[in-house]
Each structure stands twice: as C-alpha cells, then as structure tokens.
Motif scaffolding. Structure first.
Motif, PDB file in Angstrom:
ATOM      1  N   THR A 128       0.823  -1.214   0.000  1.00  0.00           N
ATOM      2  CA  THR A 128       0.000   0.000   0.000  1.00  0.00           C
ATOM      3  C   THR A 128       0.854   1.261   0.000  1.00  0.00           C
ATOM      4  O   THR A 128       1.381   1.663   1.044  1.00  0.00           O
ATOM      5  CB  THR A 128      -0.946   0.003   1.219  1.00  0.00           C
ATOM      6  OG1 THR A 128      -0.162  -0.136   2.404  1.00  0.00           O
ATOM      7  CG2 THR A 128      -1.934  -1.146   1.141  1.00  0.00           C
ATOM      8  N   GLU A 178      -7.654   2.227   2.615  1.00  0.00           N
ATOM      9  CA  GLU A 178      -6.493   1.974   3.475  1.00  0.00           C
ATOM     10  C   GLU A 178      -6.316   3.187   4.381  1.00  0.00           C
ATOM     11  O   GLU A 178      -6.376   4.335   3.921  1.00  0.00           O
ATOM     12  CB  GLU A 178      -5.250   1.751   2.616  1.00  0.00           C
ATOM     13  CG  GLU A 178      -4.106   1.120   3.346  1.00  0.00           C
ATOM     14  CD  GLU A 178      -4.345  -0.329   3.716  1.00  0.00           C
ATOM     15  OE1 GLU A 178      -3.784  -0.762   4.745  1.00  0.00           O
ATOM     16  OE2 GLU A 178      -5.071  -1.037   2.974  1.00  0.00           O
ATOM     17  N   THR A 188      -4.157   4.639  -0.464  1.00  0.00           N
ATOM     18  CA  THR A 188      -4.481   3.497  -1.309  1.00  0.00           C
ATOM     19  C   THR A 188      -5.961   3.176  -1.144  1.00  0.00           C
ATOM     20  O   THR A 188      -6.460   3.070  -0.014  1.00  0.00           O
ATOM     21  CB  THR A 188      -3.644   2.259  -0.938  1.00  0.00           C
ATOM     22  OG1 THR A 188      -2.262   2.564  -1.070  1.00  0.00           O
ATOM     23  CG2 THR A 188      -3.971   1.093  -1.857  1.00  0.00           C
ATOM     24  N   HIS A 190      -8.911   0.400  -2.252  1.00  0.00           N
ATOM     25  CA  HIS A 190      -9.079  -0.964  -2.740  1.00  0.00           C
ATOM     26  C   HIS A 190     -10.464  -1.168  -3.350  1.00  0.00           C
ATOM     27  O   HIS A 190     -11.478  -0.712  -2.806  1.00  0.00           O
ATOM     28  CB  HIS A 190      -8.896  -1.980  -1.604  1.00  0.00           C
ATOM     29  CG  HIS A 190      -7.567  -1.913  -0.921  1.00  0.00           C
ATOM     30  ND1 HIS A 190      -6.414  -2.387  -1.498  1.00  0.00           N
ATOM     31  CD2 HIS A 190      -7.201  -1.424   0.300  1.00  0.00           C
ATOM     32  CE1 HIS A 190      -5.400  -2.213  -0.662  1.00  0.00           C
ATOM     33  NE2 HIS A 190      -5.846  -1.622   0.430  1.00  0.00           N
ATOM     34  N   ASN A 304      -5.034  -8.282  -1.413  1.00  0.00           N
ATOM     35  CA  ASN A 304      -5.674  -7.341  -0.483  1.00  0.00           C
ATOM     36  C   ASN A 304      -6.823  -8.001   0.277  1.00  0.00           C
ATOM     37  O   ASN A 304      -7.635  -7.330   0.899  1.00  0.00           O
ATOM     38  CB  ASN A 304      -6.132  -6.069  -1.209  1.00  0.00           C
ATOM     39  CG  ASN A 304      -7.253  -6.328  -2.203  1.00  0.00           C
ATOM     40  OD1 ASN A 304      -7.838  -7.397  -2.243  1.00  0.00           O
ATOM     41  ND2 ASN A 304      -7.561  -5.326  -3.010  1.00  0.00           N
TER      42      ASN A 304
END
Length: 556
Positions: A128, A178, A188, A190, A304
């Motif tokens: 990340t 994140e 980051t 996701h 992830n």
C-alpha cells in the motif's frame, strides 16, 4: 487456369494444434499456402505447385509458423491509454515510480489530472503506497494511478480532498479505504473504494479512446496476437466504455484484430439488466466486434484479501481471521443470472480468484445446465488462482473453459509476501492448477489480463511450462507439478483461446481455415524450455494480410 497461392510460407516448421476439446494431437509440417485470406494447402508437396510469379514467398529461416495467438482476457484500450499516459509498468521500486511520476508531471504541465498506472504492490510495505509520497512529487494536481491488477489505486492528498474522503468516510460495501493509525485515508483505495476518487477523473475523449485502442492493437499485433476478448466492455471504476472506439475503428477499417466484447454485468443491478444487455449486443454487433459475452466480476484479489475464500484468511501469525473475502455478486443472484444469460445466448465470463468464487461460479453454471441443458456457449472462468481440488473435475463435466493467466504462477514478492502467508500451506498448494485441469480434460485458454501483466504470450507460455519468472533463471519453480508441456501451453494460447472466443475458423492451421498466422524468429518448441520467453515475432498476419512486421515497426 491452375490455382496459384497469394502467399506461401516455407523454410521452417509449421505448428498445427488440434481444435480445442477435439480429438487428436498437435502435428507439424513444413509449408503453408494462402489464397484469399484462407489456408489453401499445408505441406511441402501440396504447396509446391501453387507458387506463381506473383506469389509472396516468406522464408521462415528456420523459425516456426504458428496460428495467430488470441488473448482470452485482456483490457486493450486501458492498456493502450496507459502506454500513452504515465506508464509505470517499466519500474519496480518506490523510488522508480516516484521519479517517473515526477518526470511525467513536469512534461505535461497542462494535464488537469495525473493519470496512468501500472505500479506493483510488492514495491511497498504491505502493498500500500501512501498519499504523502505522491504529495512530494505532485502536490498541486490530483493523482489517480491504478496498480497493475487494477484492484487498487494510489491517490494523493489533493485527490482525496477533492473527493471529500476523510477519516469519517465509511468503506463502501465492495471495497476498502487503506487508513493510517489515526483512521485517516492513507493513499491506497481498494476495489470499489477506487470509485470514491475515480468518479471525479475526467473521462477520456472518444479520440483518446480510439488512440488507446489503436496503440494497443499495434502492440498486441507485434506480439503475434490476432484476436482477443475484451474483458470489460462497459463503464467500471475509472474504465470508460470503449464501445464507441471499437465501432469507429471497425467502420474506418483500422480495426484489424478479431474481437469478442464481454459486456459488463453491473453489480449494483439485478436480473432486470439482462434485456438491456440483449439490446446492447444487438446495437454493437457487426464487423470485427462481436459483443457476445457478459463479464461478471465475482470477487477481488488475494493480495488485499478481497478474493472470496471458502475459509478465512490467516493473519500474520498464521491464525484464522474473520475475513473470507468478498462475493461481489450475491451467490443466490449469480445462480439466477447465469441461467438467464445462458438462456439469452450469452457466453458468461467470470472473474474468479478465490476458491469460493470459483465454486459459486461453477454452481451457477451447473444451475444453468440443469435448467437449460448443455449448449456450446463456452462459459469460462478467468484467473482461477485458488481452486478447491473437489472443483477441478467440474470444469470438464460442466463444459467450462479454464481461462488462465500463467504469468502470476511464480514465486515473487506479491506471491511470497502478500499471498502465501495469508492463505496457509494447504490453499497455497491449490494455486494455478493448470496441470490438474488439463489432466481432468478441461479446455485451457491463455490470456494476459494486460495491463495487469505483460501481454507477451511467450512470457506466459514460459511460466506455464517452467513455473518460474522469465527474468529469474535458477529461481525455485512454483508448484512445478502443475506445469504444462510447451505444446500444451502453446495450444492453450492458440486453439484454446480461439475456442473460447468462438473463432472456430482460427486457432489451427488447416485448409479452409482463416490465415491468421505468426512467423517466429526461432522454433521455441525445439529449444530449451528455459528459453521460451526469448521468442520474438517477425511478422503477424490476419486473414492473409500482414498487419505487423519487425521490418516496419521496431518500437514495440
């Protein structure tokens, strides 16, 4: 007047795989004649009398002639745009990425956003990267850079502020932000959380989409790829629907590849979208684009922890967690959607990384078989990273094609540091079981998922055979018992991918078939397996017309 060939290939071996799923084995010959875009004859004796004064005779110079490669899962317009934007795929370190981003931003002072992508999770602790790093090189413009697998995006602080994403913003149901120790967004995003910023990114213009498509096509032809399945034809995350670019290229004759489009299944909708997909198929059909597939993204990725697993992920100490990943489409809905799409004549193309996602997709196809009977739609599961051993024989039994992306089946940081410790020993052994699938009778198709990873089929074939990365000689192979032999691997990328794309005129070399052909600079099937990735393309032909040659394009 005797028949004369337009084109003849001689001076090397010719690889003729059997049609996927059919009887027989691969055979080799030594000459091919082409007329009017079709293979006219195969074999030296059969070709000898077909050469006339106007025949173009191509000397293979000891190389190998193979059928045109088809990529069964690729995002070409996205890949082409990234090549034209801030392309990070050539770097592999935090410092390298930041230097390239800084250079790109400096060279494009008028760009409203810094766009592109292609970074590797393995270059950053925990996979990340942070907004703070991006702020050092681009503090004054928003940055949105998807990673290689396009299941996460790296953004700077300005992008987060513009989107109103802060410590109070909840995670969306299909993604995760994140966060740092104080709960603030770290930089980051996701999966579905990418949309929080991605919705603000200015969409590419129609001209930019067309330029991306044509750049991708040029690049793919340079690798021997004559056709593909575009794995998302629709709008998803920061991906703009490229249907218009395909139609423009088809209309003006610049689309030379044979393309199947996988229409995007929107996971915020249900069965009511099936009639819309039927109408969209009718609207887009014609020419070299066939929008005959529907793409369902069933889960995320293992790195992830969003890939759907039958049992929970482990934590860093090897203890089970409460997280088993995400099923983006409710399994009950999937068991209704796949039969409905099957009944409407669609091929279904499902993204499946985790063993639960694989099982959910196979269960849905089984339900379609129960309701509708068997047919020749050639449904396929892409990526197939983790498959429970009980589900391996179901591919053959249900007529589901195993759409593999072999480049990922290696020991590298993303596997060894971000995946294996959190899967555990047993599930690790279930990864990328290409050999077991082939032994069970399943049809294998080859794809790249470019720009997630390289579209070079010879790199993918190298990994399928060696289970090691092309640039790491001597590295320990990853689950070598699941390796394919070179002929089986090449067959997957030719006959197998043509099969899944319903390109029944392609995929092998035989009289009457389309003259989609690739001239290689060597005979890789006669060389050492560890040299497979060194194979290069000298020329690519579609329907007997040369669409790429190393003589007139050296920039690929």
């Amino acid at each position: 007047m005797p028949t004369v060939a337009d084109l003849v290939f001689t001076g090397g071996r010719v690889f003729c795989p059997p049609p996927a799923g059919g009887a027989g084995s691969a055979r080799f010959t030594d000459a091919v004649a082409v007329r009017d875009g079709r293979v006219l004859a195969v074999g030296r004796d059969e070709v000898a009398g077909l050469v006339g004064p106007r025949t173009d005779v191509v000397d293979l110079s000891g190389g190998l002639l193979v059928p045109g490669v088809q990529d069964a899962h690729v995002h070409p317009v996205q890949g082409g745009l990234e090549r034209l934007r801030c392309d990070l795929s050539g770097e592999g370190t935090r410092e390298g990425y930041l230097a390239r981003i800084k250079r790109y931003a400096g060279a494009h002072p008028g760009a409203e956003w810094i766009l592109g992508g292609g970074w590797s999770m393995a270059a950053f602790p925990g996979g990340t990267p942070t907004a703070a790093d991006l702020d050092l090189v681009v503090p004054d413009r928003p940055v949105f850079l998807p990673n290689r697998d396009h299941h996460g995006a790296w953004v700077n602080s300005l992008a987060l502020r513009l989107a109103g994403v802060d410590e109070h913003t909840p995670d969306p149901s299909d993604g995760r932000i994140e966060r740092d120790a104080a709960g603030r967004p770290a930089g980051t995003l996701h999966e579905g959380a990418m949309d929080l910023v991605g919705r603000l990114v200015p969409p590419p213009s129609e001209d930019e989409l067309l330029a991306g498509l044509l750049e991708a096509q040029r690049y793919l032809h340079s690798l021997g790829i004559t056709g593909w399945q575009d794995a998302i034809l629709g709008s998803y995350a920061n991906l703009t629907d490229a249907s218009g670019a395909y139609r423009r290229a088809d209309a003006d004759g610049s689309l030379t590849a044979k393309v199947v489009g996988a229409l995007w299944w929107r996971r915020d909708r249900g069965l009511e979208q099936v009639p819309d997909l039927v109408a969209r198929r009718a609207e887009l059909s014609g020419g070299r684009l066939r929008p005959t597939s529907v793409k369902v993204m069933q889960d995320g990725v293992a790195e992830n922890h969003t890939a759907a697993m039958l049992t929970p992920y482990l934590d860093g100490a090897g203890r089970p967690t409460a997280n088993s990943g995400l099923s983006f489409v409710d399994p009950q809905l999937l068991r209704e959607a796949v039969p409905a799409l099957d009944a409407a004549g669609f091929q279904v193309h499902v993204h499946t990384i985790g063993d639960r996602a694989v099982r959910e997709a196979l269960d849905a196809v089984e339900e379609a078989r129960r309701r509708n009977g068997f047919n020749d739609l050639r449904h396929h599961l892409a990526h197939i990273q983790v498959i429970h051993p009980d589900d391996v024989p179901r591919f053959r039994r249900l007529g589901v094609v195993a759409n593999m992306q072999p480049l990922w089946a290696v020991h590298e940081p993303q596997m060894d540091e971000l995946t294996i410790p959190f899967l555990g020993a047993e599930r690790t052994r279930w990864q990328y079981p290409f050999g077991a699938l082939l032994a069970s009778g399943a049809v294998l198709a080859g794809g790249s998922d470019w720009p997630v990873s390289s579209p070079d089929p010879w790199q993918g074939i190298h990994v399928a055979v060696n289970r090691t990365a092309p640039d790491e000689p001597g590295a320990p192979p990853f689950l070598p018992g699941e390796a394919l032999d070179p002929v089986a691997a090449l067959t997957a990328y030719t006959a197998g991918s043509a099969h899944v794309n319903h390109s029944d005129e392609c995929g092998t070399i035989a009289p009457g078939r389309a003259a989609d052909l690739v001239v290689l600079d060597r005979d890789p099937l006669a060389g050492a397996p560890e040299d497979l990735a060194h194979t290069r393309v000298r020329a690519t032909y579609v329907d007997g017309r040369r669409v790429w040659s190393d003589d007139d394009d050296v920039t690929a």
